[in-house]
Design a protein around this motif. Structure first.
Motif, mmCIF file in Angstrom:
data_model
loop_
_atom_site.group_PDB
_atom_site.id
_atom_site.type_symbol
_atom_site.label_atom_id
_atom_site.label_comp_id
_atom_site.label_asym_id
_atom_site.label_seq_id
_atom_site.Cartn_x
_atom_site.Cartn_y
_atom_site.Cartn_z
ATOM 1 N N LEU A 165 75.904 100.215 -7.486
ATOM 2 C CA LEU A 165 75.201 98.296 -7.051
ATOM 3 C C LEU A 165 77.803 98.674 -7.171
ATOM 4 C CD1 LEU A 165 74.016 96.907 -9.918
ATOM 5 C CD2 LEU A 165 73.563 96.614 -7.281
ATOM 6 N N GLU A 173 78.686 97.893 -2.837
ATOM 7 C CA GLU A 173 78.091 96.973 -2.945
ATOM 8 C C GLU A 173 79.109 96.056 -2.731
ATOM 9 O OE1 GLU A 173 76.010 96.909 -1.397
ATOM 10 O OE2 GLU A 173 74.938 98.649 -1.507
ATOM 11 N N TRP A 222 79.231 92.921 -2.030
ATOM 12 C CA TRP A 222 78.453 91.626 -2.794
ATOM 13 C C TRP A 222 78.608 91.637 -4.364
ATOM 14 C CZ3 TRP A 222 74.634 92.549 -5.714
ATOM 15 C CH2 TRP A 222 73.226 93.605 -4.823
ATOM 16 N N CYS A 223 79.118 92.865 -4.929
ATOM 17 C CA CYS A 223 79.347 93.438 -6.414
ATOM 18 C C CYS A 223 80.873 92.917 -6.678
ATOM 19 C CB CYS A 223 77.666 94.369 -6.529
ATOM 20 S SG CYS A 223 77.962 94.582 -8.678
ATOM 21 N N LEU A 281 80.240 94.790 -12.621
ATOM 22 C CA LEU A 281 78.986 95.526 -13.053
ATOM 23 C C LEU A 281 79.341 95.954 -15.043
ATOM 24 C CD1 LEU A 281 76.231 96.110 -13.015
ATOM 25 C CD2 LEU A 281 77.082 98.263 -12.745
ATOM 26 N N ALA A 296 75.444 92.107 -13.735
ATOM 27 C CA ALA A 296 76.743 91.726 -12.500
ATOM 28 C C ALA A 296 77.419 90.912 -12.056
ATOM 29 C CB ALA A 296 75.722 93.009 -11.306
ATOM 30 N N CYS A 320 77.816 88.332 -8.984
ATOM 31 C CA CYS A 320 77.862 88.926 -7.943
ATOM 32 C C CYS A 320 78.185 88.011 -7.063
ATOM 33 C CB CYS A 320 76.682 89.545 -7.401
ATOM 34 S SG CYS A 320 75.802 90.631 -8.405
#
Length: 81
Positions: A36, A39, A41-42, A45, A62, A64
């Motif tokens: 994650l 990414e 868009w993340c 976490l 997360a 996002c």
């Protein structure tokens, strides 16, 4: 916020907790969760451990952003049932 959100590569998440977070129905594997942060868009976490007695599964939270809309994504960590 939309009641259902399609999260890239992870599936469908439903709005949960009074419109604050989106929860994935199926648990993610540890490999999926560890991917994650890579990414775009993340942005953040956090992972919690499972309870020692097995009553609560390990979970992730997360922060996002998709299509310019920030949201919190939560889910369990483990093998899909």
């Amino acid at each position: 916020m939309k009641p259902i959100r399609n999260v890239p590569g992870l599936g469908t998440a439903r709005l949960d907790h009074g419109g604050v977070t989106y929860r994935l129905a199926e648990p993610l594997t540890i490999d999926e969760v560890s991917g994650l942060p890579r990414e775009d868009w993340c942005h953040r976490l956090t992972v919690t451990d499972a309870s020692a007695d097995g009553r609560y599964a390990a979970e992730f939270h997360a922060i996002c952003e998709l299509d310019g809309e920030p949201f919190v994504l939560v889910g369990r960590i483990g093998e899909a049932t």
